[in-house]
Each structure stands twice: as C-alpha cells, then as structure tokens.
Write a protein that holds these residues in place. Sequence first.
Motif, PDB file in Angstrom:
ATOM      1  N   ALA A  22       0.833  -1.205   0.000  1.00 15.93           N
ATOM      2  CA  ALA A  22       0.000   0.000   0.000  1.00 15.93           C
ATOM      3  C   ALA A  22       0.867   1.254   0.000  1.00 15.93           C
ATOM      4  CB  ALA A  22      -0.929  -0.009   1.212  1.00 15.93           C
ATOM      5  N   SER A  23       1.857   1.265   0.866  1.00 15.43           N
ATOM      6  CA  SER A  23       2.699   2.447   0.969  1.00 15.43           C
ATOM      7  C   SER A  23       3.577   2.605  -0.283  1.00 15.43           C
ATOM      8  CB  SER A  23       3.505   2.359   2.266  1.00 15.43           C
ATOM      9  OG  SER A  23       4.813   2.777   2.065  1.00 15.43           O
ATOM     10  N   ASP A  24       4.040   1.487  -0.842  1.00 18.34           N
ATOM     11  CA  ASP A  24       4.871   1.562  -2.056  1.00 18.34           C
ATOM     12  C   ASP A  24       4.092   2.111  -3.250  1.00 18.34           C
ATOM     13  OD1 ASP A  24       6.889   0.526  -0.570  1.00 18.34           O
ATOM     14  OD2 ASP A  24       7.194  -1.287  -1.793  1.00 18.34           O
ATOM     15  N   ILE A  25       2.857   1.629  -3.418  1.00 20.93           N
ATOM     16  CA  ILE A  25       2.046   2.125  -4.532  1.00 20.93           C
ATOM     17  C   ILE A  25       1.783   3.612  -4.351  1.00 20.93           C
ATOM     18  CG2 ILE A  25      -0.249   2.072  -5.606  1.00 20.93           C
ATOM     19  CD1 ILE A  25      -0.352  -0.889  -5.230  1.00 20.93           C
ATOM     20  N   ALA A  26       1.447   3.988  -3.117  1.00 22.27           N
ATOM     21  CA  ALA A  26       1.153   5.394  -2.854  1.00 22.27           C
ATOM     22  C   ALA A  26       2.375   6.258  -3.166  1.00 22.27           C
ATOM     23  CB  ALA A  26       0.718   5.585  -1.412  1.00 22.27           C
ATOM     24  N   SER A  27       3.567   5.807  -2.754  1.00 22.20           N
ATOM     25  CA  SER A  27       4.704   6.687  -3.016  1.00 22.20           C
ATOM     26  C   SER A  27       5.088   6.706  -4.481  1.00 22.20           C
ATOM     27  CB  SER A  27       5.910   6.414  -2.112  1.00 22.20           C
ATOM     28  OG  SER A  27       6.186   5.070  -2.042  1.00 22.20           O
ATOM     29  N   MET A  28       4.979   5.556  -5.157  1.00 17.62           N
ATOM     30  CA  MET A  28       5.300   5.551  -6.594  1.00 17.62           C
ATOM     31  C   MET A  28       4.317   6.431  -7.357  1.00 17.62           C
ATOM     32  SD  MET A  28       7.469   4.361  -8.740  1.00 17.62           S
ATOM     33  CE  MET A  28       7.416   5.353 -10.225  1.00 17.62           C
ATOM     34  N   ASP A  29       3.031   6.260  -7.080  1.00 17.25           N
ATOM     35  CA  ASP A  29       2.036   7.051  -7.805  1.00 17.25           C
ATOM     36  C   ASP A  29       2.191   8.538  -7.510  1.00 17.25           C
ATOM     37  OD1 ASP A  29       1.084   4.895  -9.134  1.00 17.25           O
ATOM     38  OD2 ASP A  29      -0.807   4.712  -8.044  1.00 17.25           O
ATOM     39  N   SER A  30       2.574   8.881  -6.282  1.00 16.93           N
ATOM     40  CA  SER A  30       2.728  10.321  -6.026  1.00 16.93           C
ATOM     41  C   SER A  30       4.014  10.866  -6.654  1.00 16.93           C
ATOM     42  CB  SER A  30       2.592  10.657  -4.543  1.00 16.93           C
ATOM     43  OG  SER A  30       3.711  10.209  -3.852  1.00 16.93           O
ATOM     44  N   GLU A  31       5.042  10.020  -6.785  1.00 19.31           N
ATOM     45  CA  GLU A  31       6.246  10.451  -7.519  1.00 19.31           C
ATOM     46  C   GLU A  31       5.879  10.795  -8.966  1.00 19.31           C
ATOM     47  OE1 GLU A  31       9.142  10.967  -6.311  1.00 19.31           O
ATOM     48  OE2 GLU A  31       9.160   9.840  -4.430  1.00 19.31           O
ATOM     49  N   LEU A  32       5.005   9.973  -9.560  1.00 20.31           N
ATOM     50  CA  LEU A  32       4.612  10.204 -10.955  1.00 20.31           C
ATOM     51  C   LEU A  32       3.813  11.500 -11.079  1.00 20.31           C
ATOM     52  CD1 LEU A  32       3.583   6.607 -12.114  1.00 20.31           C
ATOM     53  CD2 LEU A  32       5.686   7.835 -12.674  1.00 20.31           C
ATOM     54  N   ILE A  33       2.966  11.740 -10.093  1.00 17.98           N
ATOM     55  CA  ILE A  33       2.170  12.974 -10.104  1.00 17.98           C
ATOM     56  C   ILE A  33       3.086  14.197 -10.030  1.00 17.98           C
ATOM     57  CG2 ILE A  33       0.577  14.355  -8.678  1.00 17.98           C
ATOM     58  CD1 ILE A  33      -0.999  11.726  -8.179  1.00 17.98           C
ATOM     59  N   VAL A  34       4.073  14.128  -9.130  1.00 13.56           N
ATOM     60  CA  VAL A  34       5.007  15.249  -8.988  1.00 13.56           C
ATOM     61  C   VAL A  34       5.814  15.431 -10.283  1.00 13.56           C
ATOM     62  CG1 VAL A  34       7.052  16.072  -7.761  1.00 13.56           C
ATOM     63  CG2 VAL A  34       5.158  15.041  -6.487  1.00 13.56           C
ATOM     64  N   ALA A  35       6.262  14.326 -10.855  1.00 12.66           N
ATOM     65  CA  ALA A  35       7.044  14.410 -12.093  1.00 12.66           C
ATOM     66  C   ALA A  35       6.218  15.054 -13.210  1.00 12.66           C
ATOM     67  CB  ALA A  35       7.502  13.015 -12.511  1.00 12.66           C
ATOM     68  N   ASP A  36       4.939  14.684 -13.289  1.00 13.95           N
ATOM     69  CA  ASP A  36       4.060  15.284 -14.301  1.00 13.95           C
ATOM     70  C   ASP A  36       3.853  16.774 -14.044  1.00 13.95           C
ATOM     71  OD1 ASP A  36       3.679  13.124 -15.918  1.00 13.95           O
ATOM     72  OD2 ASP A  36       1.666  12.628 -15.210  1.00 13.95           O
ATOM     73  N   MET A  37       3.733  17.140 -12.773  1.00 16.46           N
ATOM     74  CA  MET A  37       3.525  18.554 -12.444  1.00 16.46           C
ATOM     75  C   MET A  37       4.666  19.414 -12.980  1.00 16.46           C
ATOM     76  SD  MET A  37       2.076  18.527  -8.585  1.00 16.46           S
ATOM     77  CE  MET A  37       0.730  19.661  -8.354  1.00 16.46           C
ATOM     78  N   VAL A  38       5.885  18.907 -12.830  1.00 16.41           N
ATOM     79  CA  VAL A  38       7.052  19.649 -13.312  1.00 16.41           C
ATOM     80  C   VAL A  38       6.935  19.867 -14.825  1.00 16.41           C
ATOM     81  CG1 VAL A  38       9.562  19.567 -13.593  1.00 16.41           C
ATOM     82  CG2 VAL A  38       8.510  18.733 -11.470  1.00 16.41           C
ATOM     83  N   VAL A  39       6.573  18.788 -15.529  1.00 17.62           N
ATOM     84  CA  VAL A  39       6.443  18.868 -16.987  1.00 17.62           C
ATOM     85  C   VAL A  39       5.307  19.820 -17.373  1.00 17.62           C
ATOM     86  CG1 VAL A  39       5.794  17.554 -19.061  1.00 17.62           C
ATOM     87  CG2 VAL A  39       7.381  16.569 -17.399  1.00 17.62           C
ATOM     88  N   VAL A  40       4.174  19.649 -16.702  1.00 14.59           N
ATOM     89  CA  VAL A  40       2.978  20.414 -17.061  1.00 14.59           C
ATOM     90  C   VAL A  40       3.167  21.916 -16.812  1.00 14.59           C
ATOM     91  CG1 VAL A  40       0.560  20.832 -16.415  1.00 14.59           C
ATOM     92  CG2 VAL A  40       1.349  18.512 -16.832  1.00 14.59           C
ATOM     93  N   GLU A  41       3.761  22.269 -15.674  1.00 13.14           N
ATOM     94  CA  GLU A  41       3.972  23.693 -15.384  1.00 13.14           C
ATOM     95  C   GLU A  41       4.815  24.355 -16.468  1.00 13.14           C
ATOM     96  OE1 GLU A  41       5.463  23.993 -11.367  1.00 13.14           O
ATOM     97  OE2 GLU A  41       3.564  23.166 -10.612  1.00 13.14           O
ATOM     98  N   GLY A  42       5.916  23.698 -16.819  1.00 13.88           N
ATOM     99  CA  GLY A  42       6.786  24.234 -17.867  1.00 13.88           C
ATOM    100  C   GLY A  42       6.040  24.352 -19.188  1.00 13.88           C
ATOM    101  N   ALA A  43       5.248  23.322 -19.490  1.00  9.57           N
ATOM    102  CA  ALA A  43       4.552  23.270 -20.772  1.00  9.57           C
ATOM    103  C   ALA A  43       3.462  24.341 -20.855  1.00  9.57           C
ATOM    104  CB  ALA A  43       3.955  21.890 -20.996  1.00  9.57           C
TER     105      ALA A  43
END
Length: 346
Positions: A104-125
Amino acid sequence: MECGIIGLQGVGKTTLFTALTAHSVSVQVGSMKPNVGIAPIPDPRLAKITEFIVTQKVIPATLQVVDLPGVPSGGSNLNAVLAHIRNVDALCQVVKCFDDCDAASDIASMDSELIVADMVVVEGAIDKASRTAKHGDKEAQKRVDVLTRVNALLEEEKPSREGTWDESDRAILKSYGIMTSKPMLYVANVSEDDVNGETEHAKFVEKYAKENGGESITVCATLESEIAELEKDDQKEMLQSMGLSEPAVGPLARALNTLLGLSTFYTAGEKEVRAWPIPKGAPAPQAAGVIHSDIERGFIRAECYSVDDLFTLSSEKAIKEAGKLRSEGKNYTMQDGDVVNFLFNV
Ligand SMILES: Nc1nc2c(ncn2[C@@H]2O[C@H](COP(=O)(O)OP(=O)(O)OP(=O)(O)O)[C@@H](O)[C@H]2O)c(=O)[nH]1
Ligand SMILES: [Mg+2]
C-alpha cells in the motif's frame, strides 16, 4: 506496443524484464541505464492455426519492454529517468509483495512520484504554450486548456487518467508524455511460496488496481526468470509443478491488451502465419495499414473468416464450402480472431 516497467528500488523490475525477454538482452542489475528488449507474446490461437495451415514461419505479436532504474522514494531527479519512457503506450508498475514489504505504501509513493514528475512537466509546458497562445495560436490555446485541466487533477493528487479526454486531448497528453495519463498495469511481485498471490499485500494490489481503473496480475519474477531460461518441455514441467498454467508474459500481455483496448487479427499462408494487434473496432482499411500503408491506400476488400471456423472445419477449403469465407468492404469492423487476406491495388 511498448510498455515501461517502473517501480521503487529493488522490487524486481529487472528480474521481470529478464523473464519477459527470455534473457535475450544482457542486463546489468542495479544499472542506471534503461534496459530495452522485445517480448514475443504467446498466443494459443496462433499456435493452433499452424495445426491446420502448414507454414514456414510463425510470427507472434511482440511487446517492447523498457526496464527503468528504480525510483528512490523521496524525489531526486525522476524526470531524467522517466525521459526514457515518455513515449510508451502503457506502464507496468512492479510492487514488492515478497519478503519485508508494504504494498500500500509503495504504490502510494510511486504514484505520487509520478504525479510530482508530471507537475514539473505540465507547469513548464503551460508557460511555454501560453506564450504562443497569446499571439492568437488556436492550437496552442487548446494545449493550454488541456494542460490546465491536467494540472487541476494533479494538484488534487489525482493521476490525469482520471480525467475525461477525447481523442484530440489524448494526443496532446501523449505528445507531452504525461505519465499519469498512461494506462497502468500493477504487477504484484510475490515470493516463490505464494505464486497465486494469497498474501494481504498481493490482494491489496489487486483491489487497488480494480478501484483505480487499472489492471493487475500476480507474478513471481524470480521464478519466471528461471522458467524463461529452460527448454520448452522443461518449462511446462516446472510451471506445472508450481501450479501455474503459463509463463507470466501471457497474462501480462492480455492485461495490457485489455487496458489498451486491443484485439488481434491473423494473416495465414504458406510463407507465414502472423498475429497483428489492432485497436478494437478498427475498420478493415486501418487493420490493413498495420501490415503496410500501401495495402490501406489501395484497399479493395478483405477476405476473411474466424479462427474458430478454422478450428471446427479444419481447412480453408471447408470454410469456403460452408459459406463462411466472407468478403468484406472498407466499412467492415474487424472482429477479434479474424483470419484475413487483404486484396489491394496500388
Ligand atoms: N523472493 C523473491 N525475490 C525477488 C523476486 N523478484 C526479485 N527478487 C529479488 O529482489 C532483488 C532485486 O531485484 P531486481 O530485479 O534487481 O529489482 P529492480 O526493481 O530491478 O531493482 P533496481 O533496478 O535496483 O531498482 C534481487 O535480489 C532479486 O533476486 C521475487 O519474485 N521473489
Ligand atoms: Mg533494475
């Protein structure tokens, strides 16, 4: 079809990769470079066709797999790592369900890493597209709109796949390589003594995938990797002794097909018998285009029958005599399991 294998560190991604690619790529365990390989997709129908149609070559559909270095929890430069899989069609997230683990904790942290990574891309874009849109560029404005909607979801800590997107929106998401918009297959990597995933962790992965619009499968990557090294006969024996019916690439590919909405048609002749993946509901000319753009361009008609008719009637001749050989035009919607001969003229 291409899929990226992601997950936290040491969860068994590379082990799964070696199993899927049957050790055909030499990998460095723990390396920071991605491993890229091809997995042939086992297809019982394809094998069965060759019992009725004698052929020189059998060509299965394939899956390109990219194995990434593990994501250290707590950030660092994830985007540099993800750059290698921005263009894949789907993600396989390996979740550790062996030894000491907390799915549970691993999925939560992986999925939130992906969300943060997308945020970086999206803000720039958004910044960049907004500047172009200011000069009245409608296409750029459309991108700003889509990206803004993505951003709103991400800010609520939701993956962008939870949004409603039409085809043109999806093309934009894909062009920016938005990770959280990609279909996700959760892979519960279980221990050798739990190949059917009976532990609470494996069960959690299954439940989580169901509740979040994903798919899940249970594999024991180390075992699969050992099986992949064996000769065909020994493979069967080993699978049986472990209570498994087939190697993991089968269920994995089927789950990806479901996620991506794919179906399969076949071409079958003396030279080769081959499986072709296409989007479900594709019209005949589009299917023809998967083989060659000329066949799509010069499409005349498709002569086809269902594999099931071949399996019951045993030959193309008998299919014809039974009136089950169909001649379909350009508006025909391909059916899963069609065996096709395209007639074309260029
Ligand atoms: N018991 C058990 N051990 C496994 C399984 N899968 C992987 N391991 C072990 O876990 C360790 C890490 O496996 P890797 O495949 O290198 O994991 P990874 O996710 O690629 O690791 P990084 O790339 O370093 O993030 C190895 O010692 C594997 O033998 C499994 O299904 N069962
Ligand atoms: Mg690895």
